[in-house]
Enzyme design. Sequence first.
Site, PDB file in Angstrom:
ATOM      1  N   SER A 148       0.842  -1.194   0.000  1.00  0.00           N
ATOM      2  CA  SER A 148       0.000   0.000   0.000  1.00  0.00           C
ATOM      3  C   SER A 148       0.886   1.256   0.000  1.00  0.00           C
ATOM      4  CB  SER A 148      -0.895  -0.008   1.230  1.00  0.00           C
ATOM      5  OG  SER A 148      -0.089   0.025   2.377  1.00  0.00           O
ATOM      6  N   GLN A 187       1.311   3.729   1.988  1.00  0.00           N
ATOM      7  CA  GLN A 187       2.047   4.089   3.208  1.00  0.00           C
ATOM      8  C   GLN A 187       2.837   2.896   3.751  1.00  0.00           C
ATOM      9  OE1 GLN A 187       2.919   6.708   4.673  1.00  0.00           O
ATOM     10  NE2 GLN A 187       1.757   8.132   3.397  1.00  0.00           N
ATOM     11  N   SER A 188       3.270   2.007   2.886  1.00  0.00           N
ATOM     12  CA  SER A 188       3.915   0.784   3.329  1.00  0.00           C
ATOM     13  C   SER A 188       5.257   1.005   4.031  1.00  0.00           C
ATOM     14  CB  SER A 188       4.127  -0.114   2.113  1.00  0.00           C
ATOM     15  OG  SER A 188       5.061  -1.129   2.411  1.00  0.00           O
ATOM     16  N   ASN A 189       5.379   0.386   5.216  1.00  0.00           N
ATOM     17  CA  ASN A 189       6.667   0.374   5.924  1.00  0.00           C
ATOM     18  C   ASN A 189       7.645  -0.525   5.195  1.00  0.00           C
ATOM     19  OD1 ASN A 189       5.476   1.788   8.145  1.00  0.00           O
ATOM     20  ND2 ASN A 189       4.502  -0.143   8.719  1.00  0.00           N
ATOM     21  N   CYS A 244       7.850  -1.158   2.006  1.00  0.00           N
ATOM     22  CA  CYS A 244       8.419  -0.531   0.808  1.00  0.00           C
ATOM     23  C   CYS A 244       9.484   0.498   1.168  1.00  0.00           C
ATOM     24  CB  CYS A 244       7.326   0.073  -0.063  1.00  0.00           C
ATOM     25  SG  CYS A 244       6.394  -1.210  -0.945  1.00  0.00           S
TER      26      CYS A 244
END
Length: 357
Positions: free
Chosen positions: A84, A86-88, A90
């Site tokens: 997504s 706001q992915s941590n 990524c």
Amino acid sequence: MEPKPGLESIKRIILSFPRKELIHLPTPLRRLNRLTEELKGPDLWIKRDDLTGLAFGGNKSRKLEFIIADALNKGCDSIVTWASLQSNWCLQTAAAARRFGLRPVLVLFHTSEVAPEIDGNFFLDHILGADIRIRRAEKGKVIGLKEVEPTLDEVSGELRRQGQKPYVVSVGGSVPGLSMDKPLGAISYVLAFIELLEQSFSFGLKISHLVTATGSGATQAGLAVGARATGGDVRVIGISVSDKKESFARIVGTIADQTERELGLASFRPEKDILVFDEYIRDGYGIVNREVAEAIRLIFSLEGIVLDPVYTGKAMAGLIDLVRQGYFKKEDTVVFFHTGGTPALFPHRRTILDFLK
Ligand SMILES: *Cc1c(COP(=O)(O)O)cnc(C)c1O
């Protein structure tokens, strides 16, 4: 059943896997004195995997020590993954990739018609100059491999035509497949379990339960394998932030099984050993509710520790509720894994403050 190979030998097997140093270990373990006093339940401790030291920290950086080494050993020069907006995962992947000169390519799923705010993890992805591809997705859902596969093929094809060699890894670094042929994410969490166990010995602690947020499954799978293989009776509780418990029992069970096979450990009947609570997902993945906002305020104001709204805030809301329901005994010792994710706090500022009014 085969004999338990013991802590030292499991550790030796894991340390023989290629690994790149990315983070500060061991992460701190400390007692949550004021929270324990406030809730009047079991003894509560916290394992600070938010302090790993890579790009605001978190569980993904433990996994990436193994995953980046695998990518480099396979001669790759770019890393492709998705999640997504706001992915941590990524952000951590992009930061780890940059540290080793790999090109980060992120397929980010956005759930709204309007252009995304440059905030939180997405803002940090921009500072890193990650190659970002935005795709549309439905709110409150997690993107599976099937939905993302055409995009992955398209992006890796494009990179190959540019003469690059992409390493494609699934969301969260959890499920083996694509370029990652071993459950490296979970293996890193078997090692994290051993690290915690060694700390507990030096504190003279007898841990009865671990509580962690479960998203793509490898963190819980690795901890569960560690708990079982070292012969203790630590119960690992996953608080689901997305899927139903039956689905996670299967996913986490499968990853645990693959991990045991990879480490040469006796396999266990996974599903009955995997404990997942899905009662705290509420309105869906990434959707903040009042209990989450209140848990974030409570832990920050009692302990000075900042949780995130998507994972650790939900898991802590779950832990608080389980304590209040009397799930634990007073003499239990429960360790909460702080798995990071704090940059995602900022894009949720309005919702959180509205609940705290
Ligand atoms: C990804 C993530 C988790 C869940 O870990 P999985 O191994 O994907 O289940 C928990 N907390 C945070 C902050 C995360 O980013």
